[in-house]
Design a protein around this motif. Structure first.
Motif, short mmCIF file in Angstrom:
data_model
loop_
_atom_site.label_atom_id
_atom_site.label_comp_id
_atom_site.label_asym_id
_atom_site.label_seq_id
_atom_site.Cartn_x
_atom_site.Cartn_y
_atom_site.Cartn_z
N SER A 73 0.84 -1.20 0.00
CA SER A 73 0.00 0.00 0.00
C SER A 73 0.87 1.24 0.00
N ASN A 74 0.33 2.31 -0.52
CA ASN A 74 1.06 3.58 -0.56
C ASN A 74 0.83 4.29 0.77
N ASP A 75 1.77 4.11 1.69
CA ASP A 75 1.64 4.68 3.03
C ASP A 75 2.69 5.77 3.24
N ALA A 76 2.83 6.64 2.23
CA ALA A 76 3.84 7.69 2.31
C ALA A 76 3.51 8.66 3.45
N ARG A 77 4.53 8.99 4.25
CA ARG A 77 4.35 9.92 5.37
C ARG A 77 4.43 11.35 4.83
N ILE A 78 3.29 12.02 4.78
CA ILE A 78 3.26 13.39 4.29
C ILE A 78 2.92 14.31 5.45
N PRO A 79 3.82 15.22 5.82
CA PRO A 79 3.55 16.09 6.96
C PRO A 79 2.42 17.07 6.68
N ASP A 80 1.72 17.45 7.75
CA ASP A 80 0.64 18.44 7.60
C ASP A 80 1.24 19.81 7.34
N PRO A 81 0.59 20.62 6.48
CA PRO A 81 1.09 21.98 6.24
C PRO A 81 0.93 22.86 7.47
N VAL A 82 1.79 23.86 7.59
CA VAL A 82 1.70 24.79 8.72
C VAL A 82 1.29 26.19 8.26
N PHE A 83 1.37 26.44 6.95
CA PHE A 83 0.95 27.72 6.40
C PHE A 83 -0.09 27.51 5.30
N PHE A 84 -1.01 28.46 5.19
CA PHE A 84 -1.98 28.46 4.10
C PHE A 84 -2.01 29.84 3.46
N CYS A 85 -2.31 29.88 2.17
CA CYS A 85 -2.56 31.16 1.51
C CYS A 85 -3.36 30.90 0.24
N SER A 86 -4.10 31.90 -0.19
CA SER A 86 -4.86 31.78 -1.44
C SER A 86 -3.93 32.05 -2.61
N ILE A 87 -4.28 31.50 -3.78
CA ILE A 87 -3.52 31.76 -5.00
C ILE A 87 -4.50 32.10 -6.10
N GLU A 88 -4.18 33.15 -6.85
CA GLU A 88 -5.10 33.62 -7.88
C GLU A 88 -4.35 33.87 -9.19
N PRO A 89 -4.98 33.50 -10.32
CA PRO A 89 -4.36 33.80 -11.63
C PRO A 89 -4.60 35.27 -11.98
N PRO A 90 -3.87 35.81 -12.97
CA PRO A 90 -4.06 37.22 -13.35
C PRO A 90 -5.44 37.50 -13.91
N SER A 91 -6.08 36.47 -14.49
CA SER A 91 -7.44 36.62 -15.00
C SER A 91 -8.09 35.24 -15.07
N LEU A 92 -9.42 35.22 -15.23
CA LEU A 92 -10.15 33.95 -15.26
C LEU A 92 -9.72 33.06 -16.42
N SER A 93 -9.21 33.66 -17.49
CA SER A 93 -8.80 32.87 -18.65
C SER A 93 -7.61 31.96 -18.34
N TYR A 94 -6.88 32.28 -17.24
CA TYR A 94 -5.72 31.47 -16.85
C TYR A 94 -6.08 30.41 -15.80
N GLN A 95 -7.35 30.36 -15.34
CA GLN A 95 -7.71 29.48 -14.23
C GLN A 95 -7.45 28.01 -14.55
N LEU A 96 -7.86 27.58 -15.75
CA LEU A 96 -7.66 26.17 -16.13
C LEU A 96 -6.17 25.84 -16.20
N ALA A 97 -5.36 26.73 -16.76
CA ALA A 97 -3.91 26.50 -16.84
C ALA A 97 -3.30 26.43 -15.45
N LEU A 98 -3.79 27.28 -14.53
CA LEU A 98 -3.30 27.25 -13.14
C LEU A 98 -3.67 25.95 -12.46
N ASP A 99 -4.89 25.48 -12.65
CA ASP A 99 -5.33 24.21 -12.06
C ASP A 99 -4.46 23.05 -12.54
#
Length: 742
Positions: free
Chosen positions: A443-469
């Motif tokens: 089984s894939n039991d990789a130990r991945i630590p929990d993040p300690v920081f969060f922030c939002s990320i936004e593309p320069p315009s909606l037309s870039y949203q799919l490319a960013l995803d």
């Protein structure tokens, strides 16, 4: 232009060297290079700036893989190939390099030292047979050294310690040895001593062979003058003899074979060099003690003996206990994925450790964890960001394969589903096989630590949203420690990372590699929620969908301070046990899903809930009730009880190590006092002071700038996650205001 030409020449030379390696690999199966005993898979682990990449660069140079040595500060090393690595002078991502040394094949992985990228270290440890832990001779064991040491302990990896930077005036070999004993809690086996001339390091003394090794600097340490120690060397000869006796006595305490030889000869002086070397290897592989070597990578001293030490002391792939477990596959393919990168030409490139069997290019493989087949593409020997195609690779090796679009870090691949089921059945029949051993393999039991920081990320315009995803999907596949979620209320994409630097690097990669001019929001701390007291209650769900009636009745308790891995437990009282004894596996899965769903968002500010256990006392499910309703009932019951009892907020606490000059220490301590810190210890390291403290992460935003001001740029700090701690009422209100805005 000159720098570009140098890099181009180095790349061409590497390609030439790799062709010779490919010739050896494909020309003859009986060639010694194909023997698994002549393969060494090892990683280089250390605290940031201890000299891992410089050491790797020297290994490549002395092995003849590259024509000139690059330097970290020049931004032209082989393994630091990313633009961000070369600009910042740090290692961000692990890099694999394959090269030859004295008819041995080295598969080396250079790992990051910065705590923000510790997941890169974690990913590689499961496929290594051995490791070199690099210390700064002027600092000894540092904060991140201890972290990577503990990581290696979890994977039972044999290690060599290399004390680097012994040319520095403040280097202290004895203090480094003492820190190994006290901080790493292991026995250092000293195999070398520093050889100095008027306070400058010119070579080393080999205690095993009683030789002086003087490195000629006029040809960059390529030539080594070996001189047998004699009585003419006066104190050095006597010191080396005494240290050799001490080493023999030490090892004989761990190795019965050497102890028997000592008893037979009735002397510590008559032990041969080969006796010592063989015994050192047995002790290293069994992890009873650790050989210690020394040098100065930057000054080209000690690298060739270190590579000899890798050959002599670190295990070959067939000595790895994992290899014995994977032998359940017999001669069929079994390989573990430990790293994924996206190449502009090749697409996803998956790095694999081959445990059994053979892998060929364009081979069809079966992903055991995802239960799907994939067509592999080109097979390559890896040289950091450069590759050379090969036709096939045998067990014990590390290789890169293009074309595996679904495989992620930690996945097991084999030839077919039949091979996987046959191997699993074979392993289950073995005596003394633990269930966790089977789980670790299949089984894939990789130990991945929990993040300690969060922030939002936004593309320069909606037309870039799919490319960013799409960009975030690729990066997340490469870096599992990056968490990408959608905020249900705002619709924003939210990134979770291991630190400020981690998220900044992600932003730079998207801008440079994917040409999207993204913007990051304000950094937010990863708070958690929990409960302080036990609560027990009943809950009933009655729901009608069309003509179907659904009913679930359950009685549960919420348990505080629950540290066990399994969150769900069962009441073993007589009445409860009879009621719960016949829960169907699908219902059990639904109950656990309901718990996971409920604990994702707490009632206070929607943060994940931790350290809470769920005890099930009673369960009734009406006929025809769907599992979806069971999930909903469990989740709603937990949320109702959480709201009734109330939760408290927990904040992440970081362990900090600050190295500063004496005159700046008072100002730094005063500043830490204003940050709700707890000073754990103050130590002296040469002319510097080392401050150890625990500090809330919320108080450390932008701390590097403040430290630079307080110490006039002459202090450094490292930090890593320590634990979660509850806030007092005043701080909790401040935290809620920062997050919610009111």
């Amino acid at each position: 232009m000159i720098m570009f030409n140098r890099i181009l020449i180095r790349k061409l030379f590497i390609r030439y060297r790799k062709k010779s390696l490919r010739f050896f690999s494909n020309e003859a199966k009986c060639n010694q290079l194909q023997e698994i005993e002549r393969i060494r898979n090892f990683g280089i682990l250390a605290h940031i700036d201890a000299g891992k990449t410089t050491t790797t660069e020297r290994m490549l140079y002395y092995s003849g893989t590259i024509p000139t040595m690059g330097e970290v500060h020049h931004g032209n090393t082989v393994t630091d190939y990313m633009d961000q690595e070369r600009e910042r002078g740090i290692t961000i991502t692990s890099a694999a390099v394959t090269f030859l040394w004295k008819n041995y094949k080295f598969n080396l992985i250079d790992t990051p030292g910065h705590i923000d990228f510790t997941n890169e270290v974690e990913q590689t440890l499961g496929v290594l047979d051995g490791a070199i832990v690099v210390l700064d001779g002027s600092a000894g064991v540092e904060a991140q050294t201890l972290t990577v040491w503990r990581q290696a302990d979890r994977y039972n990896i044999p290690r060599i310690i290399y004390v680097n930077k012994m040319d520095r005036k403040d280097a202290n070999f004895e203090k480094s040895l003492k820190s190994i004993e006290t901080k790493l809690e292991t026995v250092p086996l000293v195999t070398q001593l520093p050889l100095k001339n008027e306070q400058s390091l010119i070579g080393l003394v080999d205690i095993v062979t009683l030789e002086k090794l003087i490195f000629q600097q006029n040809n960059q340490g390529m030539q080594i003058q070996r001189l047998k120690l004699t009585e003419n060397d006066e104190q050095l000869f006597e010191l080396a003899k005494e240290k050799r006796k001490e080493l023999t006595d030490q090892i004989s305490g761990f190795d019965d074979q050497l102890a028997n030889i000592v008893i037979e000869k009735n002397s510590l002086d008559e032990i041969t060099d080969q006796n010592l070397v063989d015994s050192l290897r047995r002790v290293t592989v069994s992890r009873k003690a650790v050989p210690v070597l020394l040098g100065s990578s930057y000054k080209n001293i000690g690298i060739q003996p270190l590579m000899n030490g890798i050959v002599l002391y670190l295990p070959s792939p067939n000595m790895n206990p994992l290899t014995k477990l994977y032998s359940c596959f017999r001669d069929t393919l079994s390989a573990k994925a430990f790293k994924v990168i996206h190449d502009k030409q090749k697409g996803p490139v998956t790095f694999l450790r081959i445990f059994t069997g053979q892998l060929k290019k364009n081979q069809k493989v079966y992903n055991v964890g995802q239960e799907k087949s994939e067509h592999g593409g080109r097979l390559c020997a890896a040289y950091a960001d450069d590759y050379i195609e090969i036709e096939e690779i045998d067990q014990g090796n590390i290789v890169a394969m293009a074309g595996l679009k679904s495989t992620v870090t930690g996945d097991l691949i084999t030839c077919s589903a039949t091979s996987a089921s046959r191997a699993k059945a074979s392993l289950e029949k073995r005596a003394n096989i633990k269930p966790e051993d089977i789980k670790n393999i299949f089984s894939n039991d990789a130990r991945i630590p929990d993040p300690v920081f969060f922030c939002s990320i936004e593309p320069p315009s909606l037309s870039y949203q799919l490319a960013l995803d799409n960009a975030l999907l690729e990066i997340q596949k490469e870096d599992p420690s990056l968490r990408v979620t959608q905020n249900e209320e705002t619709g924003q994409t939210v990134l979770g990372g291991m630190g400020e630097l981690h998220l900044e690097i992600i932003k730079e990669r998207i801008r440079r590699d994917y040409k999207i001019d993204v913007m990051l929001g304000t950094l937010q701390i990863a708070y958690k929620e929990t409960i302080l007291e036990t609560v027990r209650d009943k809950y009933e769900l009655n729901h009608t969908v069309g003509s179907s009636k659904h009913r679930v009745f359950l009685e549960i308790s919420l348990l505080p301070n629950h540290k066990k891995k399994e969150i769900l437990s069962f009441d073993h009282g007589r009445e409860s046990a009879s009621n719960l004894s016949k829960i169907h596996p699908k219902v059990m899965s639904a109950l656990k899903t309901g718990i996971t769903t409920a604990l994702m968002h707490g009632p206070k500010i929607g943060c994940p809930i931790i350290d809470v256990g769920i005890m099930l006392h009673w369960l009734e499910i009406g006929r025809g009730t769907s599992n979806t309703m069971v999930i909903a009932a469990m989740a709603q019951a937990i949320r109702k009880m959480m709201n009734s009892i109330g939760c408290i907020l927990l904040e992440p606490i970081m362990h900090m190590e600050i190295v500063t000059e004496e005159e700046s220490s008072s100002a730094i301590l005063g500043d830490l006092g204003r940050r709700r810190s707890e000073i754990k210890n103050i130590d002296v390291r040469g002319k510097n002071k080392v401050l150890y403290a625990t500090v809330p992460l919320s108080e450390l935003l932008g701390y590097s700038t403040m430290l630079r001001i307080l110490a006039s740029g002459k202090a450094t700090f490292t930090m890593e996650f320590s634990h979660y701690q509850s806030l007092d009422n005043n701080e909790e209100q401040n935290a809620i205001k920062r997050i919610t805005g009111f």
